[in-house]
Design a protein around this motif. Structure first.
Motif, PDB file in Angstrom:
ATOM      1  N   ALA A 381       0.814  -1.215   0.000  1.00 45.46           N
ATOM      2  CA  ALA A 381       0.000   0.000   0.000  1.00 45.46           C
ATOM      3  C   ALA A 381       0.845   1.261   0.000  1.00 45.46           C
ATOM      4  O   ALA A 381       0.427   2.289  -0.549  1.00 45.46           O
ATOM      5  N   PHE A 382       2.014   1.205   0.626  1.00 49.76           N
ATOM      6  CA  PHE A 382       2.858   2.396   0.767  1.00 49.76           C
ATOM      7  C   PHE A 382       4.245   2.119   0.209  1.00 49.76           C
ATOM      8  O   PHE A 382       5.198   1.879   0.953  1.00 49.76           O
ATOM      9  N   PRO A 383       4.395   2.124  -1.118  1.00 47.13           N
ATOM     10  CA  PRO A 383       5.710   1.854  -1.708  1.00 47.13           C
ATOM     11  C   PRO A 383       6.732   2.900  -1.289  1.00 47.13           C
ATOM     12  O   PRO A 383       6.410   4.065  -1.076  1.00 47.13           O
ATOM     13  N   ASP A 384       7.957   2.447  -1.128  1.00 50.42           N
ATOM     14  CA  ASP A 384       9.089   3.322  -0.778  1.00 50.42           C
ATOM     15  C   ASP A 384       8.961   3.937   0.608  1.00 50.42           C
ATOM     16  O   ASP A 384       9.647   4.919   0.925  1.00 50.42           O
ATOM     17  N   ALA A 385       8.082   3.394   1.447  1.00 45.21           N
ATOM     18  CA  ALA A 385       7.948   3.886   2.822  1.00 45.21           C
ATOM     19  C   ALA A 385       8.493   2.839   3.775  1.00 45.21           C
ATOM     20  O   ALA A 385       8.304   1.642   3.579  1.00 45.21           O
ATOM     21  N   ASP A 386       9.192   3.288   4.795  1.00 46.50           N
ATOM     22  CA  ASP A 386       9.780   2.387   5.784  1.00 46.50           C
ATOM     23  C   ASP A 386       8.783   2.188   6.909  1.00 46.50           C
ATOM     24  O   ASP A 386       8.734   2.963   7.858  1.00 46.50           O
ATOM     25  N   ARG A 387       7.967   1.145   6.806  1.00 48.72           N
ATOM     26  CA  ARG A 387       6.966   0.883   7.828  1.00 48.72           C
ATOM     27  C   ARG A 387       6.729  -0.621   7.915  1.00 48.72           C
ATOM     28  O   ARG A 387       7.072  -1.368   7.008  1.00 48.72           O
ATOM     29  N   PRO A 388       6.151  -1.081   9.009  1.00 47.31           N
ATOM     30  CA  PRO A 388       5.972  -2.524   9.195  1.00 47.31           C
ATOM     31  C   PRO A 388       4.930  -3.101   8.242  1.00 47.31           C
ATOM     32  O   PRO A 388       4.109  -2.379   7.679  1.00 47.31           O
ATOM     33  N   GLU A 389       4.986  -4.416   8.080  1.00 48.72           N
ATOM     34  CA  GLU A 389       4.047  -5.123   7.214  1.00 48.72           C
ATOM     35  C   GLU A 389       2.784  -5.433   8.023  1.00 48.72           C
ATOM     36  O   GLU A 389       2.681  -6.467   8.675  1.00 48.72           O
ATOM     37  N   LEU A 390       1.840  -4.511   7.990  1.00 48.35           N
ATOM     38  CA  LEU A 390       0.633  -4.641   8.795  1.00 48.35           C
ATOM     39  C   LEU A 390      -0.574  -5.017   7.933  1.00 48.35           C
ATOM     40  O   LEU A 390      -0.672  -4.617   6.771  1.00 48.35           O
ATOM     41  N   VAL A 391      -1.473  -5.781   8.539  1.00 45.43           N
ATOM     42  CA  VAL A 391      -2.762  -6.091   7.931  1.00 45.43           C
ATOM     43  C   VAL A 391      -3.840  -5.517   8.842  1.00 45.43           C
ATOM     44  O   VAL A 391      -3.913  -5.864  10.024  1.00 45.43           O
ATOM     45  N   ILE A 433      -0.287   5.868 -10.523  1.00 46.30           N
ATOM     46  CA  ILE A 433      -0.201   6.694  -9.313  1.00 46.30           C
ATOM     47  C   ILE A 433       0.243   5.788  -8.170  1.00 46.30           C
ATOM     48  O   ILE A 433      -0.562   5.013  -7.647  1.00 46.30           O
ATOM     49  N   PRO A 434       1.506   5.839  -7.773  1.00 44.69           N
ATOM     50  CA  PRO A 434       2.009   4.873  -6.786  1.00 44.69           C
ATOM     51  C   PRO A 434       1.291   4.932  -5.449  1.00 44.69           C
ATOM     52  O   PRO A 434       1.147   3.911  -4.771  1.00 44.69           O
ATOM     53  N   GLU A 435       0.824   6.139  -5.055  1.00 45.40           N
ATOM     54  CA  GLU A 435       0.150   6.276  -3.763  1.00 45.40           C
ATOM     55  C   GLU A 435      -1.173   5.505  -3.714  1.00 45.40           C
ATOM     56  O   GLU A 435      -1.709   5.269  -2.637  1.00 45.40           O
ATOM     57  N   LEU A 436      -1.688   5.130  -4.868  1.00 46.27           N
ATOM     58  CA  LEU A 436      -3.001   4.484  -4.927  1.00 46.27           C
ATOM     59  C   LEU A 436      -2.942   3.068  -5.492  1.00 46.27           C
ATOM     60  O   LEU A 436      -3.973   2.473  -5.801  1.00 46.27           O
ATOM     61  N   ARG A 437      -1.751   2.487  -5.589  1.00 50.85           N
ATOM     62  CA  ARG A 437      -1.646   1.232  -6.325  1.00 50.85           C
ATOM     63  C   ARG A 437      -2.388   0.075  -5.663  1.00 50.85           C
ATOM     64  O   ARG A 437      -2.878  -0.825  -6.352  1.00 50.85           O
ATOM     65  N   HIS A 438      -2.507   0.093  -4.323  1.00 54.21           N
ATOM     66  CA  HIS A 438      -3.118  -1.076  -3.681  1.00 54.21           C
ATOM     67  C   HIS A 438      -4.605  -1.182  -3.957  1.00 54.21           C
ATOM     68  O   HIS A 438      -5.214  -2.232  -3.739  1.00 54.21           O
TER      69      HIS A 438
END
Length: 448
Positions: A381-391, A433-438
């Motif tokens: 959901a957040f490409p190129d962002a450093d964050r955990p793999e959350l569901v 639009i990478p911000e909306l890819r998911h």
């Protein structure tokens, strides 16, 4: 104590496993592409998916559909003034419409926007104006085991460092999202809001609160911030929102409605700018892309959202789901937030690398195992962002019962039990639009 009884029911069915397998493949391993009729328990989002009250249905039936000067809009104005404290309201068809109205009037090419954490549509709207969205989360925001009471806060240290780098003139807007959806729905303290207000004044920036879940946040403040231990949810909400120049709101969350949103402010100049953009993109200022009946339902919902019995019940159901998952051995982000439980997919599927999208793989397995639909909020959901793999397992408001939660827990436990056999995924096609890819991307399993 249970705060509701059912007045209307909907039959749901669980497709057999073979059908779920076919559905998942046809959806390109993206659960946004599933038909809702093929989902047994839908925790994709809490946005507009909740159950309205009998009072909201009564208001809906009496909605005024006048194009201009609608009584329903007057009732929304009154509710926003009473509950949130703002005198000017620009309605929109939903939260992202309100974001377009507000940020389109505040931002231009080259600007920098600070936020505790931008969510997907906010990030996209900022980027669409040619501005740069920069996250300034609290230090422990992305640590599932941090356990701090206000991990949703804005890091002022981070914000000041950005301003030192780009200069104050480059930062016209500072946003605080309450609760912080991208950081596991964690709450924001009133003290942090006051500090962000002072910081925005220092750099002459407009301070915006994304207030989608303002009531849930206020309830957390009452529980965790000593100054507000004996203060009502309604009073806390008014206090916290009073520091903002404007709020942007999806009424589909703490408006308890199935449609709608708005921008609210006390600034006459900002109101005029938003009103004109609202006419261009949403509709006349007294309906703003909404039917009068939906305006009326949201006006009632705003008032219900700050009732103690409602919001306590809301947070308790989320906490209960979190406890049940933990008891079943499913790793989650703790403490739980106000609208969802966030599963730590990186731990649950530790054999998968981040490049194999363990969060999205977990989401697919939830559907495969039990027809449960959640959403990945990690590297997919957040490409190129450093964050955990959350569901995220987002609970629709006033909709599911304990038996539904038990099925979700059994399904997640089954995914965990068979976790070593879960394959990673790779993207086959995605949005420009990478911000909306998911929302629309399609994936395929990585073959051994």
């Amino acid at each position: 104590m249970v705060a509701y009884k059912s007045r209307m029911v909907e039959r749901i069915t669980l497709p057999d496993r073979e059908t779920r397998e076919r559905n998942l493949e046809a959806a390109g391993y993206n659960v946004f592409n599933l038909d809702a009729a093929d989902v047994y328990i839908d925790l994709l989002t809490d946005s507009g998916t909740g159950t309205m009250s009998d009072a909201q249905w009564a208001a809906l039936i009496r909605g005024d559909e006048a194009y201009a000067g609608s009584r329903s809009f007057e009732r929304l104005e009154e509710a926003v003034a009473d509950v949130m404290g703002f005198s000017h309201v620009v309605p929109a068809h939903q939260g992202r419409g309100a974001e377009n109205v507000l940020y389109g009037g505040l931002l231009e090419d080259g600007d920098v926007v600070l936020n505790n954490t931008h969510f997907d549509t906010t990030r996209a709207h900022v980027a669409n104006q040619g501005a740069e969205p920069v996250d300034c989360p609290a230090a422990g925001a992305f640590d599932p085991d941090d356990g701090s009471p206000f991990d949703g806060n804005v890091s002022l240290e981070c914000a000041r460092a950005v301003v030192d780098d780009v200069g104050p003139d480059a930062v016209p807007v500072v946003i605080q999202t309450i609760t912080n959806n991208s950081a596991a729905g964690q709450p924001v303290s009133v003290e942090n809001t006051r500090r962000v207000r002072a910081f925005a004044d220092e750099i002459d920036a407009t301070f915006v609160i994304d207030a989608c879940r303002f009531a849930e946040n206020a309830c957390f403040v009452g529980r965790r911030e000593p100054e507000f231990a004996d203060v009502s949810v309604a009073e806390i909400a008014r206090e916290q929102l009073s520091y903002a120049d404007a709020v942007v709101m999806s009424g589909k969350k703490d408006g308890l409605a199935n449609a709608g949103g708005f921008v609210a402010t006390d600034d006459p100049s900002l109101y005029e700018t938003c009103k004109q953009r609202g006419i261009l993109y949403e509709g006349f200022p007294t309906y703003g892309g909404m039917a009068g009946r939906d305006l009326a339902a949201m006006a009632v919902g705003l008032r219900e959202a700050v009732e103690e019995a409602y919001v306590e019940d809301r947070l308790e159901q989320v906490r209960t789901l979190g406890e049940m998952l933990t008891d079943a051995g499913v790793p989650i982000y703790e403490p739980t937030g106000g609208h969802a439980v966030y599963v730590d997919a990186e731990t649950a599927l530790s054999h998968l690398a981040p490049s194999e999208f363990p969060g999205q793989a977990f989401v697919c397995e939830l559907y495969r195992e039990g027809g449960v639909r959640g959403v990945e909020l990690g590297s997919f959901a957040f490409p190129d962002a450093d964050r955990p793999e959350l569901v995220r397992l987002a609970l629709p408001r006033r909709t599911y019962h304990r038996e539904h939660l038990e099925h979700v827990v059994d399904t997640a436990a089954a995914v965990l039990e068979n976790g070593d056999d879960v394959r990673g995924l790779r993207i086959e096609s995605e949005s420009a639009i990478p911000e909306l890819r998911h929302f629309t991307a399609e994936l395929e399993p990585i073959l051994a």
